[in-house]
Design a protein around this motif. Structure first.
Motif, mmCIF file in Angstrom:
data_model
loop_
_atom_site.group_PDB
_atom_site.id
_atom_site.type_symbol
_atom_site.label_atom_id
_atom_site.label_comp_id
_atom_site.label_asym_id
_atom_site.label_seq_id
_atom_site.Cartn_x
_atom_site.Cartn_y
_atom_site.Cartn_z
ATOM 1 N N GLU A 72 0.828 -1.208 0.000
ATOM 2 C CA GLU A 72 0.000 0.000 0.000
ATOM 3 C C GLU A 72 0.861 1.256 0.000
ATOM 4 O OE1 GLU A 72 -2.391 -0.554 3.498
ATOM 5 O OE2 GLU A 72 -3.971 -1.625 2.403
ATOM 6 N N GLU A 73 2.101 1.103 0.422
ATOM 7 C CA GLU A 73 3.012 2.246 0.499
ATOM 8 C C GLU A 73 3.371 2.799 -0.883
ATOM 9 O OE1 GLU A 73 3.881 3.534 3.513
ATOM 10 O OE2 GLU A 73 2.394 2.054 4.135
ATOM 11 N N PHE A 74 3.047 2.021 -1.928
ATOM 12 C CA PHE A 74 3.419 2.446 -3.282
ATOM 13 C C PHE A 74 2.526 3.579 -3.805
ATOM 14 C CE2 PHE A 74 5.514 -1.891 -4.564
ATOM 15 C CZ PHE A 74 6.533 -1.641 -3.655
ATOM 16 N N GLY A 75 1.430 3.883 -3.076
ATOM 17 C CA GLY A 75 0.559 4.985 -3.522
ATOM 18 C C GLY A 75 -0.336 4.566 -4.677
ATOM 19 N N ILE A 76 -1.265 3.638 -4.374
ATOM 20 C CA ILE A 76 -2.065 2.982 -5.419
ATOM 21 C C ILE A 76 -3.156 3.926 -5.926
ATOM 22 C CG2 ILE A 76 -3.506 0.986 -5.943
ATOM 23 C CD1 ILE A 76 -2.156 -0.304 -3.337
ATOM 24 N N ASP A 77 -3.178 4.161 -7.220
ATOM 25 C CA ASP A 77 -4.129 5.106 -7.806
ATOM 26 C C ASP A 77 -4.727 4.526 -9.085
ATOM 27 O OD1 ASP A 77 -5.612 7.397 -8.226
ATOM 28 O OD2 ASP A 77 -3.885 8.712 -8.571
ATOM 29 N N LEU A 78 -6.001 4.829 -9.297
ATOM 30 C CA LEU A 78 -6.634 4.552 -10.579
ATOM 31 C C LEU A 78 -6.295 5.659 -11.565
ATOM 32 C CD1 LEU A 78 -10.030 6.092 -10.923
ATOM 33 C CD2 LEU A 78 -9.227 5.769 -8.580
ATOM 34 N N GLU A 79 -6.493 5.387 -12.856
ATOM 35 C CA GLU A 79 -6.536 6.446 -13.864
ATOM 36 C C GLU A 79 -7.588 6.052 -14.884
ATOM 37 O OE1 GLU A 79 -3.134 8.501 -15.516
ATOM 38 O OE2 GLU A 79 -1.803 7.534 -14.076
ATOM 39 N N GLY A 80 -8.703 6.752 -14.871
ATOM 40 C CA GLY A 80 -9.791 6.476 -15.812
ATOM 41 C C GLY A 80 -9.506 7.112 -17.160
ATOM 42 N N GLU A 81 -9.536 6.286 -18.197
ATOM 43 C CA GLU A 81 -9.163 6.753 -19.536
ATOM 44 C C GLU A 81 -10.033 6.069 -20.588
ATOM 45 O OE1 GLU A 81 -5.054 6.111 -20.369
ATOM 46 O OE2 GLU A 81 -4.357 6.813 -18.419
ATOM 47 N N ILE A 111 -15.478 1.955 -13.229
ATOM 48 C CA ILE A 111 -15.375 2.932 -14.312
ATOM 49 C C ILE A 111 -16.328 2.497 -15.421
ATOM 50 C CG2 ILE A 111 -13.843 3.946 -16.053
ATOM 51 C CD1 ILE A 111 -11.496 3.423 -14.157
ATOM 52 N N GLU A 112 -17.186 3.421 -15.872
ATOM 53 C CA GLU A 112 -18.222 3.038 -16.827
ATOM 54 C C GLU A 112 -18.590 4.238 -17.693
ATOM 55 O OE1 GLU A 112 -21.288 1.047 -14.681
ATOM 56 O OE2 GLU A 112 -21.960 -0.128 -16.414
ATOM 57 N N MET A 113 -19.250 3.977 -18.790
ATOM 58 C CA MET A 113 -19.713 5.055 -19.661
ATOM 59 C C MET A 113 -21.093 4.690 -20.190
ATOM 60 S SD MET A 113 -17.842 6.592 -23.049
ATOM 61 C CE MET A 113 -16.575 7.510 -22.178
ATOM 62 N N PHE A 114 -21.999 5.674 -20.199
ATOM 63 C CA PHE A 114 -23.385 5.420 -20.575
ATOM 64 C C PHE A 114 -23.763 6.208 -21.817
ATOM 65 C CE2 PHE A 114 -22.844 4.858 -16.041
ATOM 66 C CZ PHE A 114 -23.398 3.603 -15.834
ATOM 67 N N ASP A 115 -24.633 5.609 -22.622
ATOM 68 C CA ASP A 115 -25.130 6.343 -23.789
ATOM 69 C C ASP A 115 -26.253 7.289 -23.358
ATOM 70 O OD1 ASP A 115 -27.500 4.900 -23.596
ATOM 71 O OD2 ASP A 115 -27.001 3.541 -25.248
ATOM 72 N N SER A 116 -26.812 8.004 -24.317
ATOM 73 C CA SER A 116 -27.800 9.034 -23.968
ATOM 74 C C SER A 116 -29.069 8.430 -23.363
ATOM 75 C CB SER A 116 -28.138 9.872 -25.204
ATOM 76 O OG SER A 116 -28.526 9.006 -26.261
ATOM 77 N N ASP A 117 -29.244 7.125 -23.528
ATOM 78 C CA ASP A 117 -30.388 6.459 -22.909
ATOM 79 C C ASP A 117 -30.024 5.794 -21.585
ATOM 80 O OD1 ASP A 117 -32.176 7.119 -24.988
ATOM 81 O OD2 ASP A 117 -31.354 5.486 -26.216
ATOM 82 N N GLY A 118 -28.794 6.054 -21.119
ATOM 83 C CA GLY A 118 -28.400 5.524 -19.820
ATOM 84 C C GLY A 118 -27.919 4.086 -19.840
ATOM 85 N N ARG A 119 -27.682 3.552 -21.039
ATOM 86 C CA ARG A 119 -27.209 2.164 -21.124
ATOM 87 C C ARG A 119 -25.687 2.108 -21.155
ATOM 88 N NH1 ARG A 119 -31.488 1.001 -25.839
ATOM 89 N NH2 ARG A 119 -30.242 2.774 -26.568
ATOM 90 N N SER A 120 -25.134 1.157 -20.423
ATOM 91 C CA SER A 120 -23.673 0.992 -20.381
ATOM 92 C C SER A 120 -23.177 0.574 -21.759
ATOM 93 C CB SER A 120 -23.307 -0.065 -19.341
ATOM 94 O OG SER A 120 -21.908 -0.228 -19.279
ATOM 95 N N HIS A 143 -17.444 11.893 -26.954
ATOM 96 C CA HIS A 143 -18.072 13.044 -26.307
ATOM 97 C C HIS A 143 -19.089 12.588 -25.263
ATOM 98 C CE1 HIS A 143 -16.186 15.913 -29.128
ATOM 99 N NE2 HIS A 143 -16.219 14.872 -29.939
ATOM 100 N N LEU A 144 -18.606 11.908 -24.256
ATOM 101 C CA LEU A 144 -19.467 11.412 -23.179
ATOM 102 C C LEU A 144 -18.675 11.451 -21.865
ATOM 103 C CD1 LEU A 144 -21.054 8.244 -24.853
ATOM 104 C CD2 LEU A 144 -22.290 10.336 -24.187
ATOM 105 N N PRO A 145 -19.388 11.517 -20.745
ATOM 106 C CA PRO A 145 -18.680 11.477 -19.460
ATOM 107 C C PRO A 145 -18.163 10.071 -19.154
ATOM 108 C CG PRO A 145 -20.904 12.406 -19.238
ATOM 109 C CD PRO A 145 -20.829 11.760 -20.585
ATOM 110 N N LEU A 146 -17.034 10.014 -18.475
ATOM 111 C CA LEU A 146 -16.509 8.776 -17.912
ATOM 112 C C LEU A 146 -16.906 8.792 -16.433
ATOM 113 C CD1 LEU A 146 -14.618 6.353 -18.790
ATOM 114 C CD2 LEU A 146 -12.847 7.542 -17.488
ATOM 115 N N VAL A 147 -17.702 7.799 -16.040
ATOM 116 C CA VAL A 147 -18.266 7.810 -14.683
ATOM 117 C C VAL A 147 -17.421 6.920 -13.769
ATOM 118 C CG1 VAL A 147 -20.317 7.350 -13.302
ATOM 119 C CG2 VAL A 147 -20.553 8.189 -15.665
#
Lengths: 327, 327
Positions: B133-142, B305-314, B217-221
Motif C-alpha cells: 500500500e506504500e506504493f501509492g495505489i491510484d486509478l486512472e480512468g481513460e 469505471i463506466e460510460m453510458f449512452d444518452s439512454d443511460g445504457r452501459s 463526447h461522453l462522461p466517464l463515470v
C-alpha cells in the motif's frame, strides 16, 4: 539449440531450428507454429525442438535446407514486452561526465530500464528506415535474453532459470530527438525506432562456459561501414546481470512468456576496446579532444554486429544493416 | 459491433461477439481464433464479425449464451504495443502548478506519451495485485483506441480510419514510485503495474454521434468504494484527439495492428465534475485546502469505471476492480 524465424506470408513467420554452424535449417511448424507459441509452452515444446536440433547436427533430418540469414525476421518477430536495461553503468557515468552532470550513486545499485516498441522488430539484414539524417542516427550494440513467465516478486536467485534464449540486438537510437523527449519526463518514444535482432536466438547452453552468472563473457564485435568500431566484452563491467535485471522488472508486475530483456549498450572501462555506439565514441572524443569528431550515421551507412566463440565461429549470425530514408 | 475475449485455457482466450445491450455473446473462433488474429486481418474479418453481430441482435444466432463480464479478459488480452498519451493537458498543467513548476508551452502542441506494459493486461473484473500500500495505489480512468497497421509518417488526416475499436481503461499507477523513477530520466516502469480494460471493445459507429473528431463526447463515470468520484467528459478539454496522437506515435516507426493507444487520465477544467484519478483530487485539495486529504487506495478498496449512452445504457460494461495484496 539455435532457433530462427524465416519470412513467409505470415506476420509471425516460420519457426525453424538452425544448425550450430548456421549452415542448415529445418521448419518445425508441426511442433510450434511460431516462436511465441514455443515460448508460451516452453517446458513442453523445447525438448521436442532440442530433439530436432540433435538430429539436424547428425545429418539425420530429411527436409533441411540452407539457412539464409537475409530471410530471417527477428527470432521473435513481434513481442508483448521489450524492456531494455542500461546495465553497463560506466557508460551512463561517462555520458553524464561529458555534460558535466554527476551521476547519482543509486545508479550503481538501482537498475535503469526503459520499455521499447516491440510490435515491429527488424530482421538482422533488414534496412533501417529513418525519416531524416538530422535525427542523429546511432546504433547500440547489445545482448538480450528472452524469458518464459516470471511472476511478480521473483528475486534474482530464482530468475536465472527463467532465461530461455539469448540474442544480439541493435537498439537503434535517434540521438537528436532524445534531449527534447527526456526533458518532457516520460522517457523515450520517438527517439527509439524499430529494434533489430540477430538472425538466430540460442539457448544459454550453446554458449558453454561463456554463459555464466547470467552474463555472456565474450566480446561484441561491431563494424561501421566495414571498419572495426568496437569490441567491448559483454561480461566485463556489466553492473547488473540479467537475473538482477529480471528481479527489477517484476517488482510490481508479472513478465509473461516472450519477454525480451536487453542489456543496454555494451561498454567497458577499457576504452581501447572501442564502443558499441557512436554516442559513446563522440563522448570520448569530447573529453579527449574537446569536441566530437565521429558523425552519426547517414543514409547508406551500414553496421555489422556479431559475436564469435573461442574457435572464431559466429554464434548468432551477424546483424548487418543499412540505414535508408523512410518512405 | 461489440467484441470481447472470454477466459478459457488459452493465453489469448475466446473471441466473442457481444450484443449491444451486453446481455448475450456468441463465440466466433471459426472467424478469427483471437482478437489479435481479427486485428491482423481486420478488413477481411470485421465484415464477417459484423454479420454475426447483426444476427445476434435479431435473435437469429443459435449458440448464443449470457455474457458474463466477470469472465472477460481485456478485449485484447496481451498486445504488442500499448502507448498511453497525456492528452488532457489541463491535468498536466494542474499537477505542475501544485508543485510550483511551470509547464513548458510546447506541452500544448507536442503530445506526451509513454509506452506501457502490454504482456499482462487485466480483465475488467480482475483483482489488482500490488505488493504494498506504500506504493501509492491510484486509478486512472481513460479511454483507448485500437488501430490496425499505421505506417510510419502517417499524418492526422489519414489516421482517423485507422481506429478500429474503442475501450475504457484503468491505467493503474503507483504514485509513490513515480518521483524516483522519473528522476532517473527513462520514464515509468515499476510505477505502472498491469493495466485493466473494459469488458468489451466497440467499433466507433456503436458510439453514434458521441464519436466525432476522433474523440468520445461522453462522461466517464468513476466510483471509488461505491461512491461517486468523478464524471469528466472525455470530449471536453482533450487537447490532442486520437488521430493527432496517432500522428505523434508514428513519426519514427510503424504502429502495427493491435496497437492500443490511450488518452491519459480524463480531466476537465470544470472541476465540479470531479476527477478520474486520486492524484488530481489530491492536487486540487492541496491548492484549495493547503494539503491533500483523500488517501490513495488500500487493499480491499474498489473502483468502478463506466460510460453510458444518452439512454443511460452501459456502452462498454463496467471496469469494477478490487485492490489486493500481491502474492
Amino acid at each position: 539449440m539455435k532457433l530462427a524465424t524465416l519470412k513467409n506470408a505470415a506476420r509471425d513467420g516460420q519457426l525453424v531450428v538452425v544448425s550450430r554452424d548456421l549452415s542448415k535449417a529445418v521448419a518445425v511448424g508441426h511442433i510450434a507454429p511460431t516462436m511465441q507459441a514455443a515460448l508460451d509452452d516452453w517446458s513442453n515444446v523445447s525438448p521436442k525442438l532440442a530433439e530436432v536440433a540433435a538430429a539436424l547436427e547428425k545429418g539425420e533430418v530429411k527436409d533441411s535446407f540452407a539457412f539464409d540469414p537475409s530471410r530471417a525476421m527477428a527470432p521473435l518477430p513481434r513481442a508483448y514486452h521489450w524492456v531494455d536495461g542500461s546495465a553497463y553503468v560506466n557508460h551512463v557515468e561517462l555520458v553524464r561526465k561529458a555534460r558535466g552532470a554527476e551521476m547519482p550513486a543509486s545508479f550503481w545499485t538501482d537498475p535503469l530500464v526503459y520499455q521499447g516498441g516491440s510490435d515491429d522488430f527488424l530482421g538482422a539484414r533488414d534496412d533501417v528506415p529513418v525519416p531524416s539524417e538530422e535525427f542523429g542516427i546511432d546504433l547500440e550494440g547489445e545482448v538480450a535474453v528472452i524469458t518464459d513467465d516470471v511472476p511478480m516478486g521473483t528475486k534474482r536467485d530464482a530468475a536465472f532459470d527463467r532465461i530461455k534464449l539469448v540474442m544480439l540486438v541493435n537498439d537503434w537510437s535517434l540521438r537528436n530527438l532524445i534531449p527534447n523527449e527526456l526533458a518532457k519526463g516520460f522517457g523515450f518514444y520517438q527517439s527509439k525506432p524499430a529494434t533489430a535482432f540477430s538472425p538466430v536466438a540460442v539457448t544459454p547452453d550453446e554458449l558453454g562456459t561463456a554463459w555464466s552468472d547470467a552474463k555472456i563473457h565474450l566480446p561484441l564485435v561491431v563494424h561501421v561501414n566495414g571498419k572495426p568500431f568496437g569490441q567491448p566484452n559483454c561480461g566485463v563491467d556489466m553492473t547488473f546481470d540479467f537475473a538482477r535485471l529480471i528481479e527489477h522488472i517484476v517488482k510490481t508486475r508479472n513478465a509473461r512468456a516472450g519477454t525480451v530483456l536487453g542489456s543496454g549498450t555494451i561498454s567497458n572501462y577499457d576504452r581501447s576496446l572501442g564502443s558499441a555506439c557512436i554516442a559513446e565514441r563522440r563522448t570520448l572524443e569530447q573529453i579527449e579532444q574537446g569536441k566530437p569528431v565521429t558523425s552519426f550515421m547517414k543514409f547508406g551507412d551500414s553496421v555489422r554486429i556479431e559475436m564469435f566463440d573461442s574457435d572464431g565461429r559466429s554464434i548468432f549470425g551477424a546483424i548487418d544493416q543499412k540505414v535508408v530514408r523512410a518512405g
